[in-house]
Design a protein around this motif. Structure first.
Motif, PDB file in Angstrom:
ATOM      1  N   ALA A  99     -80.647 -20.187  85.645  1.00 54.15           N
ATOM      2  CA  ALA A  99     -81.590 -19.213  85.094  1.00 54.15           C
ATOM      3  C   ALA A  99     -82.067 -19.641  83.705  1.00 54.15           C
ATOM      4  CB  ALA A  99     -80.940 -17.840  85.011  1.00 54.15           C
ATOM      5  N   GLU A 100     -83.268 -19.210  83.384  1.00 51.84           N
ATOM      6  CA  GLU A 100     -83.790 -19.338  82.033  1.00 51.84           C
ATOM      7  C   GLU A 100     -83.433 -18.039  81.304  1.00 51.84           C
ATOM      8  OE1 GLU A 100     -88.049 -20.165  79.711  1.00 51.84           O
ATOM      9  OE2 GLU A 100     -87.953 -20.088  81.907  1.00 51.84           O
ATOM     10  N   LEU A 101     -82.617 -18.121  80.266  1.00 49.88           N
ATOM     11  CA  LEU A 101     -82.095 -16.944  79.599  1.00 49.88           C
ATOM     12  C   LEU A 101     -82.919 -16.613  78.354  1.00 49.88           C
ATOM     13  CD1 LEU A 101     -78.235 -17.638  79.760  1.00 49.88           C
ATOM     14  CD2 LEU A 101     -79.671 -16.396  81.396  1.00 49.88           C
ATOM     15  N   TYR A 102     -83.290 -15.338  78.243  1.00 50.61           N
ATOM     16  CA  TYR A 102     -84.032 -14.837  77.080  1.00 50.61           C
ATOM     17  C   TYR A 102     -83.131 -13.857  76.335  1.00 50.61           C
ATOM     18  CZ  TYR A 102     -88.270 -16.801  79.117  1.00 50.61           C
ATOM     19  OH  TYR A 102     -89.221 -17.659  79.630  1.00 50.61           O
ATOM     20  N   LEU A 103     -82.926 -14.109  75.054  1.00 50.31           N
ATOM     21  CA  LEU A 103     -82.091 -13.240  74.239  1.00 50.31           C
ATOM     22  C   LEU A 103     -82.998 -12.284  73.456  1.00 50.31           C
ATOM     23  CD1 LEU A 103     -79.224 -12.575  73.163  1.00 50.31           C
ATOM     24  CD2 LEU A 103     -79.680 -14.202  71.309  1.00 50.31           C
ATOM     25  N   LEU A 104     -82.915 -11.003  73.771  1.00 49.67           N
ATOM     26  CA  LEU A 104     -83.775  -9.999  73.145  1.00 49.67           C
ATOM     27  C   LEU A 104     -83.146  -9.501  71.854  1.00 49.67           C
ATOM     28  CD1 LEU A 104     -84.700  -7.966  76.343  1.00 49.67           C
ATOM     29  CD2 LEU A 104     -85.935  -9.851  75.307  1.00 49.67           C
ATOM     30  N   VAL A 105     -83.884  -9.587  70.767  1.00 51.61           N
ATOM     31  CA  VAL A 105     -83.366  -9.157  69.467  1.00 51.61           C
ATOM     32  C   VAL A 105     -84.477  -8.486  68.668  1.00 51.61           C
ATOM     33  CG1 VAL A 105     -81.539 -10.894  69.286  1.00 51.61           C
ATOM     34  CG2 VAL A 105     -83.853 -11.446  68.499  1.00 51.61           C
ATOM     35  N   GLY A 106     -84.080  -7.645  67.721  1.00 49.35           N
ATOM     36  CA  GLY A 106     -85.036  -7.070  66.787  1.00 49.35           C
ATOM     37  C   GLY A 106     -85.382  -8.060  65.694  1.00 49.35           C
ATOM     38  N   THR A 107     -86.398  -7.721  64.922  1.00 49.36           N
ATOM     39  CA  THR A 107     -86.877  -8.628  63.877  1.00 49.36           C
ATOM     40  C   THR A 107     -85.781  -8.999  62.886  1.00 49.36           C
ATOM     41  OG1 THR A 107     -89.108  -7.702  64.039  1.00 49.36           O
ATOM     42  CG2 THR A 107     -88.568  -8.922  62.037  1.00 49.36           C
ATOM     43  N   ASP A 108     -85.067  -8.008  62.394  1.00 46.36           N
ATOM     44  CA  ASP A 108     -84.049  -8.268  61.367  1.00 46.36           C
ATOM     45  C   ASP A 108     -82.960  -9.193  61.893  1.00 46.36           C
ATOM     46  OD1 ASP A 108     -85.437  -6.672  59.628  1.00 46.36           O
ATOM     47  OD2 ASP A 108     -84.220  -4.883  59.996  1.00 46.36           O
ATOM     48  N   MET A 109     -82.513  -8.970  63.132  1.00 51.93           N
ATOM     49  CA  MET A 109     -81.476  -9.829  63.710  1.00 51.93           C
ATOM     50  C   MET A 109     -82.022 -11.240  63.955  1.00 51.93           C
ATOM     51  SD  MET A 109     -78.755  -8.052  63.820  1.00 51.93           S
ATOM     52  CE  MET A 109     -77.703  -8.996  64.900  1.00 51.93           C
ATOM     53  N   PHE A 110     -83.256 -11.325  64.404  1.00 55.08           N
ATOM     54  CA  PHE A 110     -83.876 -12.623  64.659  1.00 55.08           C
ATOM     55  C   PHE A 110     -83.886 -13.479  63.393  1.00 55.08           C
ATOM     56  CE2 PHE A 110     -87.895 -15.121  64.606  1.00 55.08           C
ATOM     57  CZ  PHE A 110     -87.570 -16.032  65.598  1.00 55.08           C
ATOM     58  N   LEU A 111     -84.211 -12.879  62.267  1.00 50.70           N
ATOM     59  CA  LEU A 111     -84.328 -13.623  61.019  1.00 50.70           C
ATOM     60  C   LEU A 111     -82.985 -14.094  60.479  1.00 50.70           C
ATOM     61  CD1 LEU A 111     -87.053 -11.439  59.254  1.00 50.70           C
ATOM     62  CD2 LEU A 111     -87.371 -13.612  60.451  1.00 50.70           C
ATOM     63  N   THR A 112     -81.871 -13.659  61.109  1.00 52.56           N
ATOM     64  CA  THR A 112     -80.536 -14.102  60.679  1.00 52.56           C
ATOM     65  C   THR A 112     -79.866 -14.998  61.716  1.00 52.56           C
ATOM     66  OG1 THR A 112     -79.359 -12.189  61.654  1.00 52.56           O
ATOM     67  CG2 THR A 112     -80.249 -11.931  59.419  1.00 52.56           C
ATOM     68  N   LEU A 113     -80.612 -15.452  62.704  1.00 55.36           N
ATOM     69  CA  LEU A 113     -80.002 -16.187  63.813  1.00 55.36           C
ATOM     70  C   LEU A 113     -79.154 -17.384  63.353  1.00 55.36           C
ATOM     71  CD1 LEU A 113     -82.666 -16.295  66.688  1.00 55.36           C
ATOM     72  CD2 LEU A 113     -80.322 -15.430  66.807  1.00 55.36           C
ATOM     73  N   GLU A 114     -79.560 -18.046  62.290  1.00 59.06           N
ATOM     74  CA  GLU A 114     -78.823 -19.231  61.852  1.00 59.06           C
ATOM     75  C   GLU A 114     -77.503 -18.891  61.173  1.00 59.06           C
ATOM     76  OE1 GLU A 114     -81.542 -22.875  60.804  1.00 59.06           O
ATOM     77  OE2 GLU A 114     -82.417 -21.052  59.927  1.00 59.06           O
ATOM     78  N   THR A 115     -77.240 -17.592  61.000  1.00 64.45           N
ATOM     79  CA  THR A 115     -75.936 -17.179  60.457  1.00 64.45           C
ATOM     80  C   THR A 115     -74.969 -16.792  61.569  1.00 64.45           C
ATOM     81  OG1 THR A 115     -76.464 -14.810  60.232  1.00 64.45           O
ATOM     82  CG2 THR A 115     -77.101 -16.269  58.416  1.00 64.45           C
ATOM     83  N   TRP A 116     -75.434 -16.786  62.817  1.00 71.62           N
ATOM     84  CA  TRP A 116     -74.593 -16.362  63.940  1.00 71.62           C
ATOM     85  C   TRP A 116     -73.583 -17.458  64.280  1.00 71.62           C
ATOM     86  CZ3 TRP A 116     -77.522 -13.240  68.250  1.00 71.62           C
ATOM     87  CH2 TRP A 116     -78.282 -12.226  67.643  1.00 71.62           C
ATOM     88  N   LYS A 117     -72.482 -17.057  64.872  1.00 74.58           N
ATOM     89  CA  LYS A 117     -71.449 -18.007  65.282  1.00 74.58           C
ATOM     90  C   LYS A 117     -72.034 -19.041  66.254  1.00 74.58           C
ATOM     91  CE  LYS A 117     -67.055 -18.354  67.755  1.00 74.58           C
ATOM     92  NZ  LYS A 117     -66.046 -17.657  68.583  1.00 74.58           N
ATOM     93  N   ASP A 118     -71.767 -20.326  65.974  1.00 74.48           N
ATOM     94  CA  ASP A 118     -72.214 -21.426  66.838  1.00 74.48           C
ATOM     95  C   ASP A 118     -73.695 -21.288  67.202  1.00 74.48           C
ATOM     96  OD1 ASP A 118     -69.629 -22.371  66.766  1.00 74.48           O
ATOM     97  OD2 ASP A 118     -69.062 -21.574  68.722  1.00 74.48           O
ATOM     98  N   HIS A 119     -74.527 -21.011  66.199  1.00 75.11           N
ATOM     99  CA  HIS A 119     -75.923 -20.711  66.474  1.00 75.11           C
ATOM    100  C   HIS A 119     -76.659 -21.877  67.133  1.00 75.11           C
ATOM    101  CE1 HIS A 119     -76.062 -22.637  62.479  1.00 75.11           C
ATOM    102  NE2 HIS A 119     -77.248 -23.071  62.857  1.00 75.11           N
ATOM    103  N   GLU A 120     -76.276 -23.083  66.782  1.00 77.86           N
ATOM    104  CA  GLU A 120     -76.975 -24.239  67.372  1.00 77.86           C
ATOM    105  C   GLU A 120     -76.709 -24.322  68.865  1.00 77.86           C
ATOM    106  OE1 GLU A 120     -77.711 -28.998  66.453  1.00 77.86           O
ATOM    107  OE2 GLU A 120     -76.394 -27.796  65.156  1.00 77.86           O
ATOM    108  N   ARG A 121     -75.445 -24.079  69.256  1.00 76.89           N
ATOM    109  CA  ARG A 121     -75.121 -24.072  70.692  1.00 76.89           C
ATOM    110  C   ARG A 121     -75.811 -22.898  71.380  1.00 76.89           C
ATOM    111  NH1 ARG A 121     -70.490 -22.370  73.830  1.00 76.89           N
ATOM    112  NH2 ARG A 121     -69.353 -21.746  71.951  1.00 76.89           N
ATOM    113  N   LEU A 122     -75.828 -21.769  70.708  1.00 73.11           N
ATOM    114  CA  LEU A 122     -76.486 -20.580  71.280  1.00 73.11           C
ATOM    115  C   LEU A 122     -77.967 -20.850  71.530  1.00 73.11           C
ATOM    116  CD1 LEU A 122     -76.586 -17.544  72.012  1.00 73.11           C
ATOM    117  CD2 LEU A 122     -76.949 -17.074  69.579  1.00 73.11           C
ATOM    118  N   LEU A 123     -78.643 -21.439  70.536  1.00 75.11           N
ATOM    119  CA  LEU A 123     -80.076 -21.692  70.673  1.00 75.11           C
ATOM    120  C   LEU A 123     -80.376 -22.781  71.696  1.00 75.11           C
ATOM    121  CD1 LEU A 123     -81.098 -21.418  66.919  1.00 75.11           C
ATOM    122  CD2 LEU A 123     -81.637 -19.806  68.762  1.00 75.11           C
TER     123      LEU A 123
END
Length: 387
Positions: A99-123
């Motif tokens: 499947a092609e996975l789409y992660l739905l987030v609000g604007t504020d959460m989107f702008l912090t994506l690079e602070t998330w755990k293992d963000h590079e693997r997640l992206l």
């Protein structure tokens, strides 16, 4: 296959969540939308008074039960430890490997994506799909999307979300003020009120609608009259008006039930039925009304007692109970001999009014050859000192 992942605490789930998910599913042409309530959020503690994860899961399932192409998942709720998005997505990738996975987030959460755990693997596993509300959001999203594209090769999507702009925290605050009912599925609102979640108090229109639906239509004017009278008496005698109002709206909700149904309500709850001889059958509805008011509408013990004793009175009545007892007697649709005196006493001396009401009750049942209920007789004895 295109699968959306829409996570959050859903505390509580509301119409904004549902409409946002539907907008995303349509705009992204998703085959499936996964709604993922968080069990233990990793970044900040849940507010005090938050229901358990299982309850939030149940309410989320109820909110989304009839939304096409949607599944509510327990993938995070089932775990007792903090749920990181990268771990959830990794597990979902195993379930939907192609499947092609789409992660739905609000604007504020989107702008912090690079602070998330293992963000590079997640992206590397998802395409971010961002909800935006206004032009300022769009500018910030486009700017940051370009950064993510350059650094990680991910092409973010924008989901236009102009449906219902309200947050769960705003709704929690509204629930304590008898507001917010229009944002929550009725089944969930009923569940919240019944279980006293979020310190919620029932919306007055909602409460009347439910109470009136339980009455014979010809009794509705009496109940409406009791509500109006109880508010006036509550103001006169210093009773919390909301308590008086709840008791008045709900006091006759089992009045139309037959004796068999009333007895079953009591027996199912282990409440003594009492003596059913003479006038006893007529005295079941205050007991069952109080029981259902607690079970269905989450009323306080004080309000339940006002409902329980509104017909017979009792020894040691609270001021709220007296107000309910007299309101039931004197509201404007009543037309019985001696009522004008009782209406006058109700605003001059509440105890005198209660005494006269008890006397009138006893006189009425005796005139019909019925033995008065001992509770009423005992209650009257308490007022012997009053002229």
């Amino acid at each position: 296959m295109k699968v959306g992942i829409f996570g959050g605490t859903f505390n509580p789930p509301h119409i904004g969540h549902v409409l946002s998910a539907m907008s995303a599913a349509n705009q992204l042409n998703l085959d499936l939308m996964l709604i993922v309530p968080a069990g233990v959020p990793p970044h900040k503690p849940l507010p005090a008074g938050t229901p358990s994860a299982d309850i939030r899961l149940f309410m989320t399932m109820t909110a989304f039960w009839n939304v096409d192409r949607t599944i509510v998942s327990n993938i995070e709720v089932k775990n007792p430890w903090p749920s990181y998005t990268v771990d959830t997505v990794t597990e979902l990738k195993g379930i939907y490997p192609n499947a092609e996975l789409y992660l739905l987030v609000g604007t504020d959460m989107f702008l912090t994506l690079e602070t998330w755990k293992d963000h590079e693997r997640l992206l590397g596993m998802v395409t971010p799909a961002v909800f935006f509300r206004d032009s300022d959001d769009r500018k910030r999203i486009k700017s940051y999307s370009a950064v993510l594209k350059e650094r990680y090769g991910v092409a973010s999507k924008i989901v236009i979300n102009t449906t219902v702009q309200i947050s769960s925290s705003e709704i929690r605050a509204m629930l304590t003020k008898r507001e917010g009912v229009r944002y929550i599925a009725d089944t969930n609102y009923s569940y919240i009120i019944k279980n006293k979640l979020y310190g919620a108090k029932p919306n007055w229109d909602w409460l009347r609608e439910r109470a009136y639906s339980m009455l014979n239509p010809e009794r509705i004017p009496h109940v409406a009259g009791c509500e109006a009278e109880s508010l006036r008496l509550a103001e006169r005698w210093g009773v919390p008006p909301d308590d008086a109002r709840e008791a008045a709206i709900l006091h006759d909700i089992t009045k139309r039930l037959g004796s068999h149904e009333n007895r079953r309500i009591l027996e199912d709850r282990g409440i003594p039925v009492g003596d059913l001889s003479n006038f006893g059958e007529k005295l079941l509805h205050p007991k069952t009304g109080a029981a259902l008011a607690k079970d269905i509408f989450g009323v306080s013990d004080e309000v339940a007692d006002a409902i329980r004793w509104h017909t017979t009175g009792r020894v040691g009545m609270s001021v709220l109970e007296k107000v309910m007892y007299i309101s039931d007697y004197i509201e404007f649709t009543r037309d019985i001999p001696g009522l004008e005196e009782l209406r006058r006493l109700a605003y001059e001396n509440l105890d005198s009014a209660v005494k006269r009401g008890l006397e009138m009750t006893i006189e009425d049942v005796v005139s019909r050859g019925i033995t008065p209920d001992h509770t009423t007789i005992d209650a009257l004895s308490e007022y012997e000192y009053i002229d």
